[in-house]
Design an enzyme around this catalytic site. Sequence first.
Site, mmCIF file in Angstrom:
data_model
loop_
_atom_site.group_PDB
_atom_site.id
_atom_site.type_symbol
_atom_site.label_atom_id
_atom_site.label_comp_id
_atom_site.label_asym_id
_atom_site.label_seq_id
_atom_site.Cartn_x
_atom_site.Cartn_y
_atom_site.Cartn_z
ATOM 1 N N LYS A 34 1.259 -15.683 5.395
ATOM 2 C CA LYS A 34 1.086 -15.320 6.812
ATOM 3 C C LYS A 34 -0.127 -14.403 7.024
ATOM 4 O O LYS A 34 -0.888 -14.584 7.972
ATOM 5 C CB LYS A 34 2.364 -14.651 7.345
ATOM 6 C CG LYS A 34 3.465 -15.663 7.632
ATOM 7 C CD LYS A 34 4.800 -15.021 7.906
ATOM 8 C CE LYS A 34 4.952 -14.536 9.307
ATOM 9 N NZ LYS A 34 6.341 -14.050 9.562
ATOM 10 N N ALA A 41 -11.932 -10.542 3.379
ATOM 11 C CA ALA A 41 -11.859 -10.425 1.917
ATOM 12 C C ALA A 41 -11.287 -11.707 1.340
ATOM 13 O O ALA A 41 -10.091 -11.961 1.434
ATOM 14 C CB ALA A 41 -10.981 -9.240 1.537
ATOM 15 N N GLY A 68 -9.642 -13.612 16.429
ATOM 16 C CA GLY A 68 -9.513 -13.580 17.895
ATOM 17 C C GLY A 68 -9.924 -12.218 18.440
ATOM 18 O O GLY A 68 -10.612 -12.116 19.465
ATOM 19 N N GLY A 72 0.824 -1.207 0.000
ATOM 20 C CA GLY A 72 0.000 0.000 0.000
ATOM 21 C C GLY A 72 0.859 1.258 0.000
ATOM 22 O O GLY A 72 2.083 1.193 -0.006
ATOM 23 N N TYR A 109 -1.213 -17.578 -2.492
ATOM 24 C CA TYR A 109 -2.360 -16.680 -2.321
ATOM 25 C C TYR A 109 -3.654 -17.491 -2.215
ATOM 26 O O TYR A 109 -4.429 -17.328 -1.266
ATOM 27 C CB TYR A 109 -2.414 -15.746 -3.517
ATOM 28 C CG TYR A 109 -3.523 -14.711 -3.505
ATOM 29 C CD1 TYR A 109 -3.529 -13.665 -2.587
ATOM 30 C CD2 TYR A 109 -4.560 -14.761 -4.443
ATOM 31 C CE1 TYR A 109 -4.531 -12.703 -2.602
ATOM 32 C CE2 TYR A 109 -5.559 -13.802 -4.475
ATOM 33 C CZ TYR A 109 -5.538 -12.768 -3.556
ATOM 34 O OH TYR A 109 -6.526 -11.819 -3.587
ATOM 35 N N ASN A 119 -5.478 -13.786 13.971
ATOM 36 C CA ASN A 119 -5.406 -12.676 14.936
ATOM 37 C C ASN A 119 -6.685 -11.837 14.915
ATOM 38 O O ASN A 119 -7.201 -11.437 15.962
ATOM 39 C CB ASN A 119 -4.217 -11.761 14.615
ATOM 40 C CG ASN A 119 -2.892 -12.431 14.935
ATOM 41 O OD1 ASN A 119 -2.832 -13.324 15.779
ATOM 42 N ND2 ASN A 119 -1.826 -12.017 14.258
ATOM 43 N N VAL A 144 -0.427 -7.126 10.590
ATOM 44 C CA VAL A 144 -1.502 -7.878 11.250
ATOM 45 C C VAL A 144 -1.182 -9.362 11.420
ATOM 46 O O VAL A 144 -1.924 -10.079 12.098
ATOM 47 C CB VAL A 144 -2.870 -7.726 10.526
ATOM 48 C CG1 VAL A 144 -3.298 -6.275 10.453
ATOM 49 C CG2 VAL A 144 -2.839 -8.351 9.138
#
Length: 329
Positions: A92, A115, A103, A37, A146, A100, A58
Amino acid sequence: MKRVLITGAAGFLGSHLCERFLNENFFVIGMDNFITGSPKNIDLFKTHNNFQFIEHDVSKYVQIDGDLDFILHFASPASPIDYLKIPIQTLKVGSLGTHNLLGLAKAKKATILVASTSEVYGDPLVHPQNESYFGNVNPIGPRGVYDEAKRFQEAITMAYHRFHNLDSKIIRIFNTYGPRMRLNDGRVLPAFIGQSLRNEDLTVFGDGSQTRSFCYVDDLIEGIYRLLHSDYNYPVNIGNPNEITIKDFANEILKLSGSSQKVIFKDLPENDPLKRKPDIDLARKILDWKPKIQRNEGLKLTYDYFCSLSVEELNKKDHQNFESYNNYL
Ligand code: NAD
Ligand code: UDP
């Protein structure tokens, strides 16, 4: 005021989501590590009173102070060129990152939307693709990093829904385009427009007979907004069923730009899907959603955006961050 966490906020779709939720009067927490990004994508609302930005990966533990009503998990490389260059981060963020955020959603009693992608169908043997099709993915091919991360993401999201009663939504996004895509991210639309603006020939991979179905970003964002507020917990396709071959698409871009370059042919990448078109009957039925923006209109808006970029931006060939990120696996 409802509070929403949007991961991948500095990316193409994440930045449009931030804008939409700010316009709907939400407090928006944007999170991104800038791996694909750009800080420019959040410049628009960085100073907005209802926006907070947290720079964070993240795939590592995610800490948010205060309540959360919604989480939109959009962090992930999305272009084949990107995920070939950063395969481990891609795996990952789809697996550890999703875990994560699930949770976090559970702890905050928030609704989460993840997404997913048409890539879960791989090189499809069913056409058009509907949600009940299980797909045809090569787990160890170059795109496997992916596709399998996204398939795992769907599996763990359904497990949290079933086991913890988490309110979760899964959107399967088909090729979406619009302003704020990275010009050098390698996806076909920025690739062709970039080439036409630099007066280069347009590179069609294979013989160009493979198809895609392109959805304008505003239509997708409307679909996401409706799905988030629905009570449906299974995957939903969102995309524009208007299918076109890549060769015809290249010619459309040449016509739009009025340039005199030609189309040249290069090798088709391994496992490049030959066909892709969403069946959107489910979205029509449960969300009363269908795309409204035709390709000629969406392409013009996107082309005008790319024309407004600086010469420096236009000539930037690679993403400066990849090397340093690969050093920290
Ligand atoms: P993008 O590359 O423009 O945006 C992704 C954003 O996620 C980037 O800002 C990147 O820096 C961030 N990110 C990646 N890994 C991260 C991490 N570990 N921690 C924090 N931030 C991280 O891509 P996009 O087109 O905006 O795609 C967004 C999401 O939508 C992705 O999950 C992608 O798989 C999905 N999707 C997009 C499309 C499409 O056509 N645009 C199609 C199918 C699925
Ligand atoms: N493609 C192409 N030339 C390019 C970039 C992509 O012909 O410069 C093709 C690619 O091989 C694929 C289609 O365009 O068949 C869409 O590619 P993209 O990378 O946008 O995403 P995909 O739909 O494959 O995930």
